[in-house]
Design a protein around this motif. Sequence first.
Motif, PDB file in Angstrom:
ATOM      1  N   ARG A  36      64.339  51.186  10.460  1.00  0.00           N
ATOM      2  CA  ARG A  36      62.994  51.395  10.982  1.00  0.00           C
ATOM      3  C   ARG A  36      62.992  52.621  11.884  1.00  0.00           C
ATOM      4  NH1 ARG A  36      58.885  47.310  14.080  1.00  0.00           N
ATOM      5  NH2 ARG A  36      57.048  47.842  12.876  1.00  0.00           N
ATOM      6  N   PHE A  37      61.938  53.405  11.796  1.00  0.00           N
ATOM      7  CA  PHE A  37      61.839  54.636  12.586  1.00  0.00           C
ATOM      8  C   PHE A  37      60.769  54.484  13.655  1.00  0.00           C
ATOM      9  CE2 PHE A  37      64.154  55.926   8.955  1.00  0.00           C
ATOM     10  CZ  PHE A  37      64.840  57.079   9.285  1.00  0.00           C
ATOM     11  N   TYR A  38      60.864  55.345  14.690  1.00  0.00           N
ATOM     12  CA  TYR A  38      59.879  55.284  15.769  1.00  0.00           C
ATOM     13  C   TYR A  38      59.676  56.678  16.353  1.00  0.00           C
ATOM     14  CZ  TYR A  38      63.862  55.404  19.068  1.00  0.00           C
ATOM     15  OH  TYR A  38      64.986  55.750  19.769  1.00  0.00           O
ATOM     16  N   ILE A  39      58.572  56.819  17.068  1.00  0.00           N
ATOM     17  CA  ILE A  39      58.304  58.016  17.857  1.00  0.00           C
ATOM     18  C   ILE A  39      58.011  57.562  19.287  1.00  0.00           C
ATOM     19  CG2 ILE A  39      57.473  59.457  15.965  1.00  0.00           C
ATOM     20  CD1 ILE A  39      54.633  58.759  16.723  1.00  0.00           C
ATOM     21  N   THR A  40      58.367  58.389  20.245  1.00  0.00           N
ATOM     22  CA  THR A  40      58.165  58.024  21.647  1.00  0.00           C
ATOM     23  C   THR A  40      57.810  59.255  22.458  1.00  0.00           C
ATOM     24  OG1 THR A  40      59.201  56.985  23.590  1.00  0.00           O
ATOM     25  CG2 THR A  40      60.624  58.268  22.152  1.00  0.00           C
ATOM     26  N   ALA A  41      57.020  59.054  23.487  1.00  0.00           N
ATOM     27  CA  ALA A  41      56.632  60.139  24.388  1.00  0.00           C
ATOM     28  C   ALA A  41      56.499  59.570  25.790  1.00  0.00           C
ATOM     29  CB  ALA A  41      55.317  60.775  23.953  1.00  0.00           C
ATOM     30  N   ALA A  71      58.421  65.882  31.180  1.00  0.00           N
ATOM     31  CA  ALA A  71      57.827  65.229  30.012  1.00  0.00           C
ATOM     32  C   ALA A  71      58.821  65.328  28.870  1.00  0.00           C
ATOM     33  CB  ALA A  71      56.504  65.877  29.635  1.00  0.00           C
ATOM     34  N   GLN A  72      58.826  64.322  28.009  1.00  0.00           N
ATOM     35  CA  GLN A  72      59.717  64.327  26.872  1.00  0.00           C
ATOM     36  C   GLN A  72      59.081  63.622  25.679  1.00  0.00           C
ATOM     37  OE1 GLN A  72      60.806  62.718  29.818  1.00  0.00           O
ATOM     38  NE2 GLN A  72      60.362  60.617  29.207  1.00  0.00           N
ATOM     39  N   GLY A  73      59.577  63.972  24.499  1.00  0.00           N
ATOM     40  CA  GLY A  73      59.152  63.335  23.264  1.00  0.00           C
ATOM     41  C   GLY A  73      60.345  63.229  22.341  1.00  0.00           C
ATOM     42  N   ALA A  74      60.342  62.213  21.472  1.00  0.00           N
ATOM     43  CA  ALA A  74      61.499  62.002  20.607  1.00  0.00           C
ATOM     44  C   ALA A  74      61.085  61.302  19.321  1.00  0.00           C
ATOM     45  CB  ALA A  74      62.571  61.181  21.330  1.00  0.00           C
ATOM     46  N   VAL A  75      61.905  61.486  18.309  1.00  0.00           N
ATOM     47  CA  VAL A  75      61.817  60.752  17.047  1.00  0.00           C
ATOM     48  C   VAL A  75      63.149  60.043  16.876  1.00  0.00           C
ATOM     49  CG1 VAL A  75      61.562  60.906  14.549  1.00  0.00           C
ATOM     50  CG2 VAL A  75      60.220  62.411  16.038  1.00  0.00           C
ATOM     51  N   TYR A 176      55.524  44.845  23.444  1.00  0.00           N
ATOM     52  CA  TYR A 176      54.232  44.184  23.313  1.00  0.00           C
ATOM     53  C   TYR A 176      54.063  43.589  21.924  1.00  0.00           C
ATOM     54  CZ  TYR A 176      49.161  43.568  23.239  1.00  0.00           C
ATOM     55  OH  TYR A 176      47.907  43.056  23.106  1.00  0.00           O
ATOM     56  N   SER A 177      54.583  44.277  20.918  1.00  0.00           N
ATOM     57  CA  SER A 177      54.526  43.815  19.541  1.00  0.00           C
ATOM     58  C   SER A 177      55.636  44.513  18.768  1.00  0.00           C
ATOM     59  CB  SER A 177      53.156  44.137  18.917  1.00  0.00           C
ATOM     60  OG  SER A 177      52.996  45.537  18.765  1.00  0.00           O
ATOM     61  N   ARG A 178      55.710  44.254  17.460  1.00  0.00           N
ATOM     62  CA  ARG A 178      56.696  44.963  16.641  1.00  0.00           C
ATOM     63  C   ARG A 178      56.376  46.453  16.561  1.00  0.00           C
ATOM     64  NH1 ARG A 178      60.256  43.406  13.007  1.00  0.00           N
ATOM     65  NH2 ARG A 178      59.515  44.908  11.451  1.00  0.00           N
ATOM     66  N   THR A 179      55.178  46.837  16.934  1.00  0.00           N
ATOM     67  CA  THR A 179      54.767  48.235  16.800  1.00  0.00           C
ATOM     68  C   THR A 179      54.835  48.984  18.117  1.00  0.00           C
ATOM     69  OG1 THR A 179      53.297  47.643  14.974  1.00  0.00           O
ATOM     70  CG2 THR A 179      52.892  49.752  16.070  1.00  0.00           C
ATOM     71  N   TRP A 180      54.393  48.369  19.217  1.00  0.00           N
ATOM     72  CA  TRP A 180      54.268  49.070  20.496  1.00  0.00           C
ATOM     73  C   TRP A 180      55.209  48.510  21.541  1.00  0.00           C
ATOM     74  CZ3 TRP A 180      51.522  53.418  20.678  1.00  0.00           C
ATOM     75  CH2 TRP A 180      50.490  53.608  19.744  1.00  0.00           C
ATOM     76  N   SER A 181      55.760  49.398  22.365  1.00  0.00           N
ATOM     77  CA  SER A 181      56.518  48.984  23.539  1.00  0.00           C
ATOM     78  C   SER A 181      56.349  50.026  24.636  1.00  0.00           C
ATOM     79  CB  SER A 181      57.998  48.781  23.209  1.00  0.00           C
ATOM     80  OG  SER A 181      58.593  50.001  22.834  1.00  0.00           O
ATOM     81  N   LEU A 182      56.466  49.568  25.864  1.00  0.00           N
ATOM     82  CA  LEU A 182      56.317  50.433  27.034  1.00  0.00           C
ATOM     83  C   LEU A 182      57.576  50.309  27.869  1.00  0.00           C
ATOM     84  CD1 LEU A 182      54.340  52.266  28.664  1.00  0.00           C
ATOM     85  CD2 LEU A 182      53.648  50.199  29.903  1.00  0.00           C
ATOM     86  N   LEU A 205      56.157  55.528  26.192  1.00  0.00           N
ATOM     87  CA  LEU A 205      55.443  54.718  25.209  1.00  0.00           C
ATOM     88  C   LEU A 205      56.091  54.927  23.848  1.00  0.00           C
ATOM     89  CD1 LEU A 205      52.982  52.828  24.786  1.00  0.00           C
ATOM     90  CD2 LEU A 205      51.657  54.880  24.198  1.00  0.00           C
ATOM     91  N   ARG A 206      56.452  53.835  23.177  1.00  0.00           N
ATOM     92  CA  ARG A 206      57.135  53.912  21.886  1.00  0.00           C
ATOM     93  C   ARG A 206      56.294  53.263  20.792  1.00  0.00           C
ATOM     94  NH1 ARG A 206      62.262  50.395  21.421  1.00  0.00           N
ATOM     95  NH2 ARG A 206      62.433  51.169  23.575  1.00  0.00           N
TER      96      ARG A 206
END
Length: 209
Positions: A36-41, A71-75, A176-182, A205-206
């Motif tokens: 599974r892949f994700y993006i985060t900022a 500030a940062q962002g990642a994949v 928070y769910s399978r999709t969002w996390s903080l 936020l992921r």
Amino acid sequence: PPPKPVAQASTTGSTGSTSEPYRFFGDGVMDGWFNRFYITAGGGISAQSDLDGSTNTATRYNIQFDPGFGAQGAVGAYINENLRVEGEVAYRIADYDQASAAGTTVTPTGDIMIGTAMGNLYYDVHLGSSFVPYIGAGIGLAQIESNAVTIGAVTATTKDATELGFQVMVGVAYEYSRTWSLGLDARYVGTSDADVSATALSLNLRYSL
């Protein structure tokens, strides 16, 4: 009940059928590897370490900084339930507060900037709740730029260099769910220039694909 760890498939329905996670490269990817892949900022405050150095005439100087921001962002991708990897780019900046040399102290104008590109490895600790502590480490490159400072008869020259960069992170995420996390984490960012480092507190936020 709390959501299942985002890197795991969930069981739904009375038949016990399994809802498979989205696989970016299809079923050809081995189960448990990059499933599974994700993006985060994110971003937050950054505390720049004092900048100590010496001029061509061996006069020592010290530059202190105001609190800065980053500030940062990642994949990234989940390797399994606990491990994930990511590629991250980040930007941190802090203004000069005061500078001292040869018994003279001034309030200069200018700033220092650290831009980084790193590969990170994280370990998530699942405790059976929605709160997931984690630790991580990263390594890559750091671009450092700073303005020259005149302190009486002493001039601290500019920095403009690409150095080895590294960081360590510790934090906790709320899934928070399978999709969002903080997540909230503290991180130390260092470079191969012994005078340039920073400590940051960041909110992230992921979004998991």
